[in-house]
Design a protein around this motif. Structure first.
Motif, mmCIF file in Angstrom:
data_model
loop_
_atom_site.group_PDB
_atom_site.id
_atom_site.type_symbol
_atom_site.label_atom_id
_atom_site.label_comp_id
_atom_site.label_asym_id
_atom_site.label_seq_id
_atom_site.Cartn_x
_atom_site.Cartn_y
_atom_site.Cartn_z
ATOM 1 N N LEU A 30 0.840 -1.205 0.000
ATOM 2 C CA LEU A 30 0.000 0.000 0.000
ATOM 3 C C LEU A 30 0.872 1.251 0.000
ATOM 4 N N ILE A 33 -0.355 5.204 0.842
ATOM 5 C CA ILE A 33 -1.599 5.302 1.592
ATOM 6 C C ILE A 33 -1.408 6.229 2.793
ATOM 7 N N GLU A 37 -7.048 6.816 5.507
ATOM 8 C CA GLU A 37 -7.717 5.878 4.608
ATOM 9 C C GLU A 37 -7.245 4.445 4.771
ATOM 10 N N HIS A 41 -9.232 0.713 3.326
ATOM 11 C CA HIS A 41 -8.623 -0.091 2.274
ATOM 12 C C HIS A 41 -8.177 -1.445 2.828
ATOM 13 N N ALA A 44 -11.168 -3.697 3.034
ATOM 14 C CA ALA A 44 -11.551 -4.144 1.694
ATOM 15 C C ALA A 44 -10.647 -5.275 1.221
ATOM 16 N N LEU A 45 -9.365 -5.156 1.465
ATOM 17 C CA LEU A 45 -8.419 -6.205 1.077
ATOM 18 C C LEU A 45 -8.661 -7.480 1.888
ATOM 19 N N TYR A 197 -3.005 -1.257 -5.837
ATOM 20 C CA TYR A 197 -3.338 -0.008 -5.143
ATOM 21 C C TYR A 197 -2.452 1.125 -5.624
ATOM 22 N N GLN A 201 -6.731 6.196 -4.803
ATOM 23 C CA GLN A 201 -7.827 5.478 -5.460
ATOM 24 C C GLN A 201 -8.954 5.179 -4.474
ATOM 25 N N ASP A 202 -10.147 5.001 -5.025
ATOM 26 C CA ASP A 202 -11.343 4.736 -4.241
ATOM 27 C C ASP A 202 -11.290 3.345 -3.614
ATOM 28 N N VAL A 203 -11.915 3.206 -2.449
ATOM 29 C CA VAL A 203 -11.949 1.907 -1.767
ATOM 30 C C VAL A 203 -12.637 0.853 -2.630
ATOM 31 N N THR A 206 -10.131 -0.526 -4.968
ATOM 32 C CA THR A 206 -9.236 -1.443 -4.262
ATOM 33 C C THR A 206 -9.905 -2.798 -4.067
#
Length: 226
Positions: A30, A33, A37, A41, A44-45, A197, A201-203, A206
């Protein structure tokens, strides 16, 4: 007489890293990052299947991002730092809750500092000499970097002389569509940077790219199994 070729030192992989990497052989990088945020993220991952995440130290406030990821994710996830260039950074990673040190090089002092702190370490190597020296210093896995330059034939050649229990992890230029040849040659998993990533960028992006990589590595693994 059968000659037993083994590693230059006892190989005892970090148990939490080994379990996380076995669950999903992909390492999320990442780079860039921010702490604000990182948790979103990271979740989400994790929900896509990732269990190993690193924040390179040339990201904004990386130790805060590592702490945010560690607080947001379940205990079976391993969070750490990448681009760790000096041994002095290792203790700061540990204080932030990190459990993994990833490097672009194979500095023995950094590897030994990581092991002294009880952290997993994946140094970057580009030659067999570097690979065996890193293993002798206590490396848990070998980051084959840059994978674009080394290529599939090098993975195959290394796998012939490096014990199969040592994970080979190509990093650089990996996409959901080019993993199968590396796996067939003997790679065990991959580190994923900008294809997974990019800063800002938007979640949702991702999450979508994470699912594509997880689906890709599962399909690739199925395709290379005997």
């Amino acid at each position: 007489m059968q000659i037993d070729l083994d590693l230059p030192a006892p190989y005892r992989p970090h148990p939490r890293f080994a379990a996380a990497f076995a669950a999903c052989p992909l390492i999320a990088i990442l780079r860039g990052i921010t702490p604000a945020e990182a948790a979103a993220h990271g979740v989400a991952l994790y929900e896509a299947g990732f269990r190993v995440l690193e924040v390179p130290l040339n990201s904004p406030h990386p130790f805060e991002s590592i702490a945010a990821l560690r607080a947001a994710l379940a205990v079976d996830a391993v969070v750490g730092a990448g681009t760790v260039l000096r041994p002095g950074f290792v203790a700061e990673v540990a204080r932030a809750g990190g459990e993994l040190i990833v490097m672009p090089h194979a500095d023995r002092a950094v590897i030994e500092a990581a092991k002294a702190q009880g952290l997993a370490c994946t140094p970057g190597v580009a030659t067999p000499t570097e690979a065996f020296a890193a293993l002798a210093s206590g490396a848990d896995a070998l980051k084959m970097f840059p994978a674009e330059q080394l290529g599939v034939p090098v993975v195959k050649a290394w796998r012939a002389v490096i014990a199969k229990r040592v994970p080979l992890v190509p990093v650089g230029g990996i996409t959901p569509h080019n993993m199968a040849p590396f796996l067939a040659a003997g790679a065990d998993g991959f580190g994923l940077g900008s294809a997974l990533y990019r800063p800002g960028q938007d979640v949702l992006q991702t999450a979508a790219q994470a699912r594509a990589f997880v689906d890709g590595v599962r399909a690739a693994c199925e395709g290379v199994r005997p």
